[in-house]
Design an enzyme around this catalytic site. Structure first.
Site, mmCIF file in Angstrom:
data_model
loop_
_atom_site.group_PDB
_atom_site.id
_atom_site.type_symbol
_atom_site.label_atom_id
_atom_site.label_comp_id
_atom_site.label_asym_id
_atom_site.label_seq_id
_atom_site.Cartn_x
_atom_site.Cartn_y
_atom_site.Cartn_z
ATOM 1 N N GLY A 214 6.221 10.666 24.607
ATOM 2 C CA GLY A 214 4.956 11.335 24.965
ATOM 3 C C GLY A 214 3.791 10.653 24.254
ATOM 4 O O GLY A 214 2.764 10.319 24.874
ATOM 5 N N HIS A 215 3.947 10.432 22.943
ATOM 6 C CA HIS A 215 2.895 9.740 22.181
ATOM 7 C C HIS A 215 2.686 8.319 22.721
ATOM 8 O O HIS A 215 1.559 7.848 22.863
ATOM 9 C CB HIS A 215 3.284 9.638 20.696
ATOM 10 C CG HIS A 215 3.447 10.959 20.005
ATOM 11 N ND1 HIS A 215 4.667 11.416 19.574
ATOM 12 C CD2 HIS A 215 2.553 11.908 19.652
ATOM 13 C CE1 HIS A 215 4.519 12.585 18.983
ATOM 14 N NE2 HIS A 215 3.246 12.919 19.015
ATOM 15 N N HIS B 91 7.432 10.120 19.813
ATOM 16 C CA HIS B 91 8.364 10.075 20.948
ATOM 17 C C HIS B 91 7.627 9.447 22.126
ATOM 18 O O HIS B 91 6.450 9.042 21.994
ATOM 19 C CB HIS B 91 8.875 11.484 21.272
ATOM 20 C CG HIS B 91 7.780 12.513 21.378
ATOM 21 N ND1 HIS B 91 6.856 12.510 22.388
ATOM 22 C CD2 HIS B 91 7.438 13.551 20.572
ATOM 23 C CE1 HIS B 91 6.020 13.512 22.233
ATOM 24 N NE2 HIS B 91 6.341 14.171 21.125
ATOM 25 N N GLY C 231 2.689 12.195 13.927
ATOM 26 C CA GLY C 231 3.913 11.432 13.679
ATOM 27 C C GLY C 231 5.133 12.068 14.323
ATOM 28 O O GLY C 231 5.012 12.877 15.242
ATOM 29 N N ALA C 232 6.337 11.679 13.840
ATOM 30 C CA ALA C 232 7.607 12.031 14.505
ATOM 31 C C ALA C 232 7.479 11.663 15.988
ATOM 32 O O ALA C 232 7.627 12.502 16.876
ATOM 33 C CB ALA C 232 7.968 13.501 14.295
ATOM 34 N N GLN D 140 -5.460 22.873 23.445
ATOM 35 C CA GLN D 140 -6.018 21.981 22.418
ATOM 36 C C GLN D 140 -6.996 20.981 23.059
ATOM 37 O O GLN D 140 -8.049 20.682 22.482
ATOM 38 C CB GLN D 140 -4.893 21.234 21.705
ATOM 39 C CG GLN D 140 -5.359 20.169 20.746
ATOM 40 C CD GLN D 140 -4.218 19.601 19.929
ATOM 41 O OE1 GLN D 140 -3.932 20.079 18.842
ATOM 42 N NE2 GLN D 140 -3.562 18.574 20.446
ATOM 43 N N SER E 54 8.604 16.716 22.410
ATOM 44 C CA SER E 54 7.843 17.304 21.311
ATOM 45 C C SER E 54 8.506 16.913 20.005
ATOM 46 O O SER E 54 9.739 16.837 19.931
ATOM 47 C CB SER E 54 7.844 18.836 21.444
ATOM 48 O OG SER E 54 7.429 19.422 20.231
ATOM 49 N N ASP F 157 -0.493 20.005 25.203
ATOM 50 C CA ASP F 157 -1.307 20.907 24.386
ATOM 51 C C ASP F 157 -2.613 21.162 25.143
ATOM 52 O O ASP F 157 -3.687 20.729 24.737
ATOM 53 C CB ASP F 157 -1.553 20.266 23.020
ATOM 54 C CG ASP F 157 -0.251 20.004 22.289
ATOM 55 O OD1 ASP F 157 0.283 20.946 21.703
ATOM 56 O OD2 ASP F 157 0.275 18.876 22.356
ATOM 57 N N GLY G 253 -2.674 14.724 24.904
ATOM 58 C CA GLY G 253 -1.681 15.134 25.895
ATOM 59 C C GLY G 253 -1.965 16.524 26.441
ATOM 60 O O GLY G 253 -2.310 17.432 25.687
HETATM 61 P P1 AMP Z 1 1.250 15.781 17.922
HETATM 62 O O1 AMP Z 1 1.800 14.609 17.162
HETATM 63 O O2 AMP Z 1 2.263 16.794 18.329
HETATM 64 O O3 AMP Z 1 0.030 16.365 17.267
HETATM 65 O O4 AMP Z 1 0.732 15.180 19.293
HETATM 66 C C1 AMP Z 1 -0.173 14.111 19.330
HETATM 67 C C2 AMP Z 1 -0.665 13.955 20.744
HETATM 68 O O5 AMP Z 1 0.441 13.689 21.604
HETATM 69 C C3 AMP Z 1 -1.338 15.221 21.264
HETATM 70 O O6 AMP Z 1 -2.490 14.865 22.014
HETATM 71 C C4 AMP Z 1 -0.271 15.827 22.138
HETATM 72 O O7 AMP Z 1 -0.781 16.629 23.180
HETATM 73 C C5 AMP Z 1 0.396 14.582 22.698
HETATM 74 N N1 AMP Z 1 1.738 14.891 23.184
HETATM 75 C C6 AMP Z 1 2.710 15.582 22.528
HETATM 76 N N2 AMP Z 1 3.798 15.717 23.310
HETATM 77 C C7 AMP Z 1 3.514 15.100 24.483
HETATM 78 C C8 AMP Z 1 4.233 14.911 25.704
HETATM 79 N N3 AMP Z 1 5.470 15.379 25.875
HETATM 80 N N4 AMP Z 1 3.631 14.226 26.704
HETATM 81 C C9 AMP Z 1 2.368 13.739 26.548
HETATM 82 N N5 AMP Z 1 1.636 13.894 25.432
HETATM 83 C C10 AMP Z 1 2.199 14.566 24.403
#
Ligand code: AMP
Length: 279
Positions: free
Chosen positions: A36-37, A34, A31-32, A155, A187, A152, A149
């Protein structure tokens, strides 16, 4: 968009979709949200018939309990964003749904050197938590394709290994990093930066670019020292700056036939940011 809190309801819906011949793409998140998601969702929508997204802040992957407590939660903003992005199904489980027997004494995974290198070293137990939640999510969603993404990067490598351990045929796509106009990787944790810290945070991108530009000529130790200097002058406390083999994440002394990557983790105040760049 259909929302499910219970895994059994989600499984029933997805089973029907699978029987109707639809391929399933999955984008797990905390969540939260942006851009990127949203980019991962867009790629899933182009590649599959039905896109499932999950929002679950997984307690078992936080090695620092304060980081877990302070993790931003913006559901009222996230849900309209997912609807607009065209997500078909949102899975929003509670902790008890994911871990019905509690979060202690869970199974562990043999992750090899990934467990002790870089994020593995600085966040002990973090990747075990990632595997614990990903195994549960994968067993509930059974996606044909999984979209994560490369911000990470390590990951992605861990989840690739988990897919092998679980013997799943799911295809993992490690998708490009989406950045702000000034280069800062998007992020959820950026929300916790003060305006001054946010301005300082661009030093990570500058440090990565300095490494990329100098990589073919400069000696690796000097590139790393210069990057640390850039970060520290912007008020960062550095966990690591590494120039590594892109397949193993082991440090390398110069260009490598299997590809090279620069990776950074550093604190701005109490906010820990990570980023990387293929060289
Ligand atoms: P998170 O919510 O931070 O666990 O991220 C969820 C997914 O979004 C993970 O696969 C991250 O790698 C991906 N992600 C986070 N930030 C970005 C970004 N700036 N660009 C692309 N993918 C992202």
């Amino acid at each position: 968009m259909i929302m499910y809190k219970r895994a059994a309801d989600l499984a029933m819906h997805l089973e029907k979709q699978r029987k109707a011949g639809r391929s399933i793409g999955f984008v797990p998140t905390m969540g939260a949200l942006h851009e990127g998601h949203i980019s991962l969702i867009a790629i899933s929508k182009r590649s599959t018939d039905l896109t499932v997204c999950s929002i679950f802040v997984n307690p078992t992957q936080f090695n620092d309990p304060k980081d877990f407590q302070k993790y931003p939660i913006t559901l009222e903003k996230d849900i309209p964003m997912l609807e607009k992005a065209g997500v078909d199904v949102l899975f929003l489980p509670e902790v008890a749904e994911m871990y019905p027997h509690g979060t202690r004494g869970l199974e562990t995974y043999d992750l090899g050197p990934l467990e002790t290198l870089l994020e593995g070293k600085f966040r002990p137990g973090h990747f075990q938590g990632v595997c614990q939640v990903m195994r549960r999510l994968l067993e509930k969603v059974h996606p044909d394709q999984l979209f994560m993404g490369s911000k990470d990067y390590q990951q992605c490598m861990v989840v690739r290994r988990l897919l092998t351990i679980m013997g799943l045929p799911t295809t993992l796509h490690c998708c490009p990093i989406i950045r702000e106009a000034d280069g800062l990787a998007m992020s959820s944790r950026n929300l916790r930066l003060t305006p001054e810290q946010r301005a300082n945070a661009t030093a990570i991108y500058r440090a990565l670019m300095q490494i990329k530009t100098g990589f073919t000529s400069g000696p690796v130790p000097t590139l790393i020292e210069n990057a640390i200097r850039i970060l520290e002058s912007a008020g960062f406390r550095v966990d690591y700056v590494s120039i590594a083999d892109a397949n193993t994440l082991e440090p390398i002394p110069g260009p490598s036939p299997s590809g090279a990557i620069a990776l950074i983790a550093a604190f701005q105040g109490d906010v820990r940011l990570i980023d990387n760049m293929i060289l």
